[in-house]
Design an enzyme around this catalytic site. Structure first.
Site, short mmCIF file in Angstrom:
data_model
loop_
_atom_site.label_atom_id
_atom_site.label_comp_id
_atom_site.label_asym_id
_atom_site.label_seq_id
_atom_site.Cartn_x
_atom_site.Cartn_y
_atom_site.Cartn_z
N ASP A 34 -14.21 -28.76 3.46
CA ASP A 34 -13.26 -29.88 3.19
C ASP A 34 -13.31 -29.87 1.67
OD1 ASP A 34 -11.46 -31.37 3.08
OD2 ASP A 34 -11.96 -32.92 3.86
N GLY A 35 -12.99 -30.32 1.05
CA GLY A 35 -13.33 -30.75 -0.65
C GLY A 35 -12.97 -29.43 -1.80
N TRP A 39 -13.32 -30.56 -6.20
CA TRP A 39 -14.03 -29.56 -6.52
C TRP A 39 -13.23 -29.15 -7.94
CZ3 TRP A 39 -12.75 -25.07 -8.14
CH2 TRP A 39 -14.25 -23.90 -8.55
N ARG A 47 -5.09 -28.64 -8.09
CA ARG A 47 -6.11 -28.50 -6.55
C ARG A 47 -6.25 -26.93 -5.72
NH1 ARG A 47 -6.78 -32.61 -3.24
NH2 ARG A 47 -6.12 -31.46 -1.40
N GLU A 81 -1.60 -31.19 10.23
CA GLU A 81 -1.67 -32.82 9.23
C GLU A 81 -1.84 -32.16 8.33
OE1 GLU A 81 -4.20 -32.96 11.81
OE2 GLU A 81 -2.58 -33.81 13.76
N ASN A 82 -1.79 -31.18 7.84
CA ASN A 82 -2.08 -30.60 6.36
C ASN A 82 -0.18 -30.02 6.36
OD1 ASN A 82 -4.92 -28.75 6.91
ND2 ASN A 82 -4.65 -30.92 5.85
C1 IPE Z 1 -9.56 -31.17 7.11
O1 IPE Z 1 -9.44 -31.70 5.95
C2 IPE Z 1 -8.40 -30.40 7.66
C3 IPE Z 1 -9.18 -28.80 6.92
C4 IPE Z 1 -10.78 -28.20 6.58
C5 IPE Z 1 -8.53 -26.93 7.40
P1 IPE Z 1 -8.60 -32.77 5.47
O2 IPE Z 1 -8.93 -32.61 4.11
O3 IPE Z 1 -7.68 -32.28 5.72
O4 IPE Z 1 -9.27 -33.56 6.43
P2 IPE Z 1 -8.65 -35.27 6.30
O5 IPE Z 1 -6.91 -36.14 5.34
O6 IPE Z 1 -9.41 -35.61 5.03
O7 IPE Z 1 -9.11 -36.07 7.45
C1 IPE Z 2 -10.16 -28.85 2.01
O1 IPE Z 2 -10.02 -29.06 1.16
C2 IPE Z 2 -8.99 -27.65 2.54
C3 IPE Z 2 -7.62 -27.61 3.38
C4 IPE Z 2 -7.54 -28.92 3.85
C5 IPE Z 2 -6.92 -27.39 3.08
P1 IPE Z 2 -9.14 -30.29 0.47
O2 IPE Z 2 -7.58 -29.67 0.34
O3 IPE Z 2 -8.96 -31.46 1.69
O4 IPE Z 2 -9.67 -31.15 -0.55
P2 IPE Z 2 -9.69 -32.69 -0.46
O5 IPE Z 2 -10.56 -33.03 0.38
O6 IPE Z 2 -8.92 -32.91 -1.02
O7 IPE Z 2 -10.83 -32.85 -2.18
MG MG Z 3 -9.70 -32.75 2.31
#
Ligand code: IPE
Ligand code: IPE
Ligand code: MG
Length: 255
Positions: A34-35, A39, A47, A81-82
């Site tokens: 995550d993140g 970043w 993004r 959920e993504n």
């Molecule tokens: C969890 O991260 C899913 C993955 C890393 C693939 P999210 O960024 O989707 O989680 P939430 O929404 O902060 O809980």
């Molecule tokens: C994790 O990074 C990747 C996926 C969930 C696909 P994020 O895209 O959730 O990064 P943040 O949480 O918005 O920083």
């Molecule tokens: Mg995230």
């Protein structure tokens, strides 16, 4: 308990890499990567630039786990959920597996890595499904580290699918409901052939599971870090493993 989480949480940032004992490695490491978005935002980038940078860390962490001797690595790449994200971001994420495996497949094969996928891949765009199919085919006979990508994975959906398959077999008279034990149930989950994760890592400062491996994480050891996924590397991985090795796992008992 909250205090302990905070302690681990803050300790995990700048501490130097710890020495890993070879005898007490986690068999299965699972990572909530995550993140990426944060970043990119911190650098004034879109993004998707964060997702691209994160992809390089997938390669680095697979290499590091293989070098250390980890047997199973599971990477949470896209949750059920993504799909709620903007269409353009989802579209980009769906293209990454093709780019990743195009550049990495030779090294994965030479390391003997067996790639596996969990999650409902039938809902992915056809070109992503094609990458999944080809990658499985190219690595199916490998006997080294198993690397599982969780793509369109949700822990609740995993449990519901298992319950549906079991009910179907009970209805068909192939299975008696009283035979459905925890270990039978586990065999109907997408992770049937993989031991439960010993060590569960989440980057980016969030302290939640976000629907990852709800059943399988029952006794996982958790390790959280503020480091964003595109900044995560071998040093943080080694620190997480060394921390894991200092813990006492009791599984509800006294030892
Ligand atoms: C969890 O991260 C899913 C993955 C890393 C693939 P999210 O960024 O989707 O989680 P939430 O929404 O902060 O809980
Ligand atoms: C994790 O990074 C990747 C996926 C969930 C696909 P994020 O895209 O959730 O990064 P943040 O949480 O918005 O920083
Ligand atoms: Mg995230």
């Amino acid at each position: 308990m909250f205090k302990a989480i905070r302690r681990r949480f803050s300790k995990s940032n700048d501490a130097p890499a710890k020495r890993i004992e070879q005898g007490n490695l986690p068999v299965h490491v699972a990572i909530i990567m995550d993140g990426n978005g944060r970043w990119a935002r911190r650098r004034g980038l879109p993004r998707i630039a964060g997702h691209h940078a994160g992809m390089h860390k997938v390669r680095d962490v697979i290499r590091a786990c293989d070098d250390i001797g980890i047997q199973c690595l599971t990477l949470y790449a896209f949750s059920t959920e993504n799909w709620k994200r903007p269409e353009s971001e989802v579209e980009y994420l769906m293209k990454l597996p093709e780019e990743f495996f195009r550049t990495e497949i030779d090294e994965l094969v030479s390391r003997g890595v067996r790639v596996n996928f969990i999650g409902d891949t039938s809902k992915l765009p056809s070109f992503t499904q094609e990458t999944v199919r080809r990658t499985l085919e190219k690595t199916v006979h490998n006997t080294g580290m198993q690397v599982t990508f969780a793509l369109n994975y949700g822990g609740r959906s995993d449990i519901v699918s298992a319950a549906q398959s079991i009910s179907g077999r009970v209805n068909a008279g192939e299975l008696n409901w009283s035979e459905v034990t925890e270990s039978v149930f586990s065999n109907y989950l997408s992770t049937a052939d993989t031991p439960d994760p010993d060590l569960m890592i989440r980057t980016s400062g969030e302290v939640r599971l976000s629907n990852f491996m709800l059943w399988q994480a029952a006794y996982s050891e958790f390790w959280f870090t503020d480091v964003l996924w595109p900044d995560f590397g071998r040093a943080q991985l080694e620190e997480a493993i060394a921390d894991y090795q200092r813990r006492k796992r009791r599984f509800g008992g006294l030892k």
